[in-house]
Write a protein that holds these residues in place. Sequence first.
Motif, PDB file in Angstrom:
ATOM      1  N   ALA A 107     -74.021 -17.675  -1.289  1.00  0.00           N
ATOM      2  CA  ALA A 107     -74.795 -17.525  -2.523  1.00  0.00           C
ATOM      3  C   ALA A 107     -74.155 -16.496  -3.451  1.00  0.00           C
ATOM      4  O   ALA A 107     -74.052 -16.713  -4.670  1.00  0.00           O
ATOM      5  CB  ALA A 107     -76.232 -17.135  -2.204  1.00  0.00           C
ATOM      6  N   THR A 108     -73.740 -15.367  -2.895  1.00  0.00           N
ATOM      7  CA  THR A 108     -73.133 -14.327  -3.730  1.00  0.00           C
ATOM      8  C   THR A 108     -71.795 -14.789  -4.291  1.00  0.00           C
ATOM      9  O   THR A 108     -71.483 -14.544  -5.469  1.00  0.00           O
ATOM     10  CB  THR A 108     -72.975 -13.030  -2.921  1.00  0.00           C
ATOM     11  N   HIS A 109     -71.000 -15.462  -3.480  1.00  0.00           N
ATOM     12  CA  HIS A 109     -69.753 -16.022  -4.008  1.00  0.00           C
ATOM     13  C   HIS A 109     -70.040 -16.940  -5.194  1.00  0.00           C
ATOM     14  O   HIS A 109     -69.376 -16.882  -6.237  1.00  0.00           O
ATOM     15  CB  HIS A 109     -68.991 -16.805  -2.944  1.00  0.00           C
ATOM     16  N   HIS A 110     -71.041 -17.803  -5.054  1.00  0.00           N
ATOM     17  CA  HIS A 110     -71.332 -18.757  -6.113  1.00  0.00           C
ATOM     18  C   HIS A 110     -71.807 -18.048  -7.388  1.00  0.00           C
ATOM     19  O   HIS A 110     -71.457 -18.461  -8.502  1.00  0.00           O
ATOM     20  CB  HIS A 110     -72.376 -19.767  -5.645  1.00  0.00           C
ATOM     21  N   VAL A 111     -72.594 -16.990  -7.233  1.00  0.00           N
ATOM     22  CA  VAL A 111     -73.036 -16.233  -8.408  1.00  0.00           C
ATOM     23  C   VAL A 111     -71.844 -15.585  -9.098  1.00  0.00           C
ATOM     24  O   VAL A 111     -71.678 -15.671 -10.328  1.00  0.00           O
ATOM     25  CB  VAL A 111     -74.089 -15.182  -8.018  1.00  0.00           C
ATOM     26  N   PHE A 112     -70.979 -14.924  -8.328  1.00  0.00           N
ATOM     27  CA  PHE A 112     -69.801 -14.286  -8.917  1.00  0.00           C
ATOM     28  C   PHE A 112     -68.912 -15.329  -9.605  1.00  0.00           C
ATOM     29  O   PHE A 112     -68.432 -15.126 -10.719  1.00  0.00           O
ATOM     30  CB  PHE A 112     -68.988 -13.563  -7.845  1.00  0.00           C
ATOM     31  N   SER A 113     -68.663 -16.431  -8.911  1.00  0.00           N
ATOM     32  CA  SER A 113     -67.760 -17.450  -9.427  1.00  0.00           C
ATOM     33  C   SER A 113     -68.326 -18.112 -10.679  1.00  0.00           C
ATOM     34  O   SER A 113     -67.618 -18.294 -11.687  1.00  0.00           O
ATOM     35  CB  SER A 113     -67.491 -18.495  -8.346  1.00  0.00           C
ATOM     36  N   ALA A 114     -69.606 -18.486 -10.649  1.00  0.00           N
ATOM     37  CA  ALA A 114     -70.219 -19.140 -11.799  1.00  0.00           C
ATOM     38  C   ALA A 114     -70.293 -18.193 -12.990  1.00  0.00           C
ATOM     39  O   ALA A 114     -70.100 -18.611 -14.145  1.00  0.00           O
ATOM     40  CB  ALA A 114     -71.612 -19.643 -11.432  1.00  0.00           C
ATOM     41  N   ALA A 115     -70.564 -16.917 -12.736  1.00  0.00           N
ATOM     42  CA  ALA A 115     -70.606 -15.945 -13.829  1.00  0.00           C
ATOM     43  C   ALA A 115     -69.234 -15.828 -14.485  1.00  0.00           C
ATOM     44  O   ALA A 115     -69.113 -15.817 -15.719  1.00  0.00           O
ATOM     45  CB  ALA A 115     -71.065 -14.588 -13.306  1.00  0.00           C
ATOM     46  N   ARG A 116     -68.192 -15.770 -13.674  1.00  0.00           N
ATOM     47  CA  ARG A 116     -66.829 -15.691 -14.220  1.00  0.00           C
ATOM     48  C   ARG A 116     -66.503 -16.939 -15.037  1.00  0.00           C
ATOM     49  O   ARG A 116     -65.961 -16.858 -16.136  1.00  0.00           O
ATOM     50  CB  ARG A 116     -65.835 -15.504 -13.075  1.00  0.00           C
ATOM     51  N   TRP A 117     -66.837 -18.100 -14.514  1.00  0.00           N
ATOM     52  CA  TRP A 117     -66.572 -19.361 -15.215  1.00  0.00           C
ATOM     53  C   TRP A 117     -67.321 -19.413 -16.541  1.00  0.00           C
ATOM     54  O   TRP A 117     -66.807 -19.920 -17.542  1.00  0.00           O
ATOM     55  CB  TRP A 117     -66.975 -20.530 -14.323  1.00  0.00           C
ATOM     56  N   ALA A 118     -68.537 -18.870 -16.552  1.00  0.00           N
ATOM     57  CA  ALA A 118     -69.376 -18.917 -17.751  1.00  0.00           C
ATOM     58  C   ALA A 118     -69.045 -17.815 -18.753  1.00  0.00           C
ATOM     59  O   ALA A 118     -69.641 -17.764 -19.828  1.00  0.00           O
ATOM     60  CB  ALA A 118     -70.844 -18.815 -17.349  1.00  0.00           C
ATOM     61  N   GLY A 119     -68.130 -16.915 -18.386  1.00  0.00           N
ATOM     62  CA  GLY A 119     -67.776 -15.829 -19.283  1.00  0.00           C
ATOM     63  C   GLY A 119     -68.758 -14.684 -19.294  1.00  0.00           C
ATOM     64  O   GLY A 119     -68.755 -13.850 -20.207  1.00  0.00           O
ATOM     65  N   ILE A 120     -69.605 -14.600 -18.270  1.00  0.00           N
ATOM     66  CA  ILE A 120     -70.565 -13.495 -18.159  1.00  0.00           C
ATOM     67  C   ILE A 120     -69.854 -12.296 -17.546  1.00  0.00           C
ATOM     68  O   ILE A 120     -69.321 -12.375 -16.443  1.00  0.00           O
ATOM     69  CB  ILE A 120     -71.769 -13.902 -17.290  1.00  0.00           C
ATOM     70  N   LYS A 121     -69.844 -11.174 -18.248  1.00  0.00           N
ATOM     71  CA  LYS A 121     -69.080 -10.002 -17.821  1.00  0.00           C
ATOM     72  C   LYS A 121     -69.939  -8.937 -17.155  1.00  0.00           C
ATOM     73  O   LYS A 121     -69.415  -7.917 -16.705  1.00  0.00           O
ATOM     74  CB  LYS A 121     -68.373  -9.371 -19.029  1.00  0.00           C
ATOM     75  N   ASN A 122     -71.228  -9.152 -17.089  1.00  0.00           N
ATOM     76  CA  ASN A 122     -72.159  -8.104 -16.656  1.00  0.00           C
ATOM     77  C   ASN A 122     -72.991  -8.617 -15.482  1.00  0.00           C
ATOM     78  O   ASN A 122     -73.934  -9.389 -15.681  1.00  0.00           O
ATOM     79  CB  ASN A 122     -73.054  -7.713 -17.830  1.00  0.00           C
ATOM     80  N   VAL A 123     -72.639  -8.211 -14.261  1.00  0.00           N
ATOM     81  CA  VAL A 123     -73.332  -8.674 -13.065  1.00  0.00           C
ATOM     82  C   VAL A 123     -73.703  -7.470 -12.206  1.00  0.00           C
ATOM     83  O   VAL A 123     -72.842  -6.641 -11.868  1.00  0.00           O
ATOM     84  CB  VAL A 123     -72.459  -9.647 -12.245  1.00  0.00           C
ATOM     85  N   VAL A 124     -74.965  -7.382 -11.860  1.00  0.00           N
ATOM     86  CA  VAL A 124     -75.475  -6.356 -10.930  1.00  0.00           C
ATOM     87  C   VAL A 124     -76.061  -7.094  -9.746  1.00  0.00           C
ATOM     88  O   VAL A 124     -76.790  -8.078  -9.929  1.00  0.00           O
ATOM     89  CB  VAL A 124     -76.553  -5.489 -11.616  1.00  0.00           C
ATOM     90  N   TRP A 125     -75.725  -6.646  -8.539  1.00  0.00           N
ATOM     91  CA  TRP A 125     -76.273  -7.362  -7.389  1.00  0.00           C
ATOM     92  C   TRP A 125     -76.691  -6.395  -6.296  1.00  0.00           C
ATOM     93  O   TRP A 125     -76.283  -5.237  -6.274  1.00  0.00           O
ATOM     94  CB  TRP A 125     -75.276  -8.409  -6.867  1.00  0.00           C
ATOM     95  N   ALA A 126     -77.532  -6.925  -5.404  1.00  0.00           N
ATOM     96  CA  ALA A 126     -78.068  -6.120  -4.311  1.00  0.00           C
ATOM     97  C   ALA A 126     -77.096  -6.129  -3.153  1.00  0.00           C
ATOM     98  O   ALA A 126     -76.982  -7.111  -2.421  1.00  0.00           O
ATOM     99  CB  ALA A 126     -79.420  -6.660  -3.872  1.00  0.00           C
TER     100      ALA A 126
END
Length: 285
Positions: A96-115
């Motif tokens: 799940a975390t890999h997919h969030v990181f990967s999808a955020a990068r693909w979408a151009g989202i530069k700001n990710v905070v995670w638990a």
Amino acid sequence: MTRVVVTGGSGKLGRAVVDHLAAHGYDVVNVDTALPPAGQPAVFTRVDLTDLGQVTEALTGIDDRYDGVDAVVHLAAIPAPGLRPSGATFANNVVATHHVFSAARWAGIKNVVWASSETVLGLPFETPPPYVPVDEEYAVRPESTYSLGKAVEEEMARHFTRWDPELKLIGLRFSNVMDVADYAAFPGFAAEPRSRSWNLWGYIDARDGALAVRLALESDLRGFEAFIVASPDTVLERPSAELVAEYFPDVPVTRHLEGRETLLSIDKARRLLGYDPRHTWRDEV
């Protein structure tokens, strides 16, 4: 208005994060497999985070819900060891975390905070920590498959930010999350202090956890950073130095311990995020 996707926004910490961000003017989207509480100030869509296609769609836009995302708070996970078989916990959380990181990068989202988790520090400290207060300076030392997964997530974050130096991935190593209702049990811990030594008598009020999330989102940091996020005190009335002397007598103490201060150092979060926790169980019991 900044649109933030919060994964796991129906969980204990997630509910507090959604409420806090909405109260501070964010447009919040809760993606989870569990339904949100009634009246939650967020759009909700059920998403399976182990499916990369669903995650990619959730971080770009969903018909009749929203179009475009500015930031992500990733909290969804099997939240502790033992709730599911170890392999299932690892497979769910890390994927799940890999997919969030990967999808955020693909979408151009530069700001990710995670638990991330306090467990990467070596919990449950059956092997004592190298020193106290524990901090972010020593190498992670996972002692369970759950914690191993969190360590893998932090290592993934290092490489995602190496690939994209403009990306911010902040891992918050939350202590044991507590709601106000949980504090009724705290006075009982005094009868057996050892029962809470597994995490050096630490905890985090969910409201302060939400504060840390917002501060991390709003920080100007770039790259990967990890922060311990805990309440400013312990779960006991006894002085912290006394607890260390009795239960961890051979562990070096790196500085003077003041009163009942937390043994999970929040100095880095104070310094780099401006984190100033405002809640203690003593105000509620």
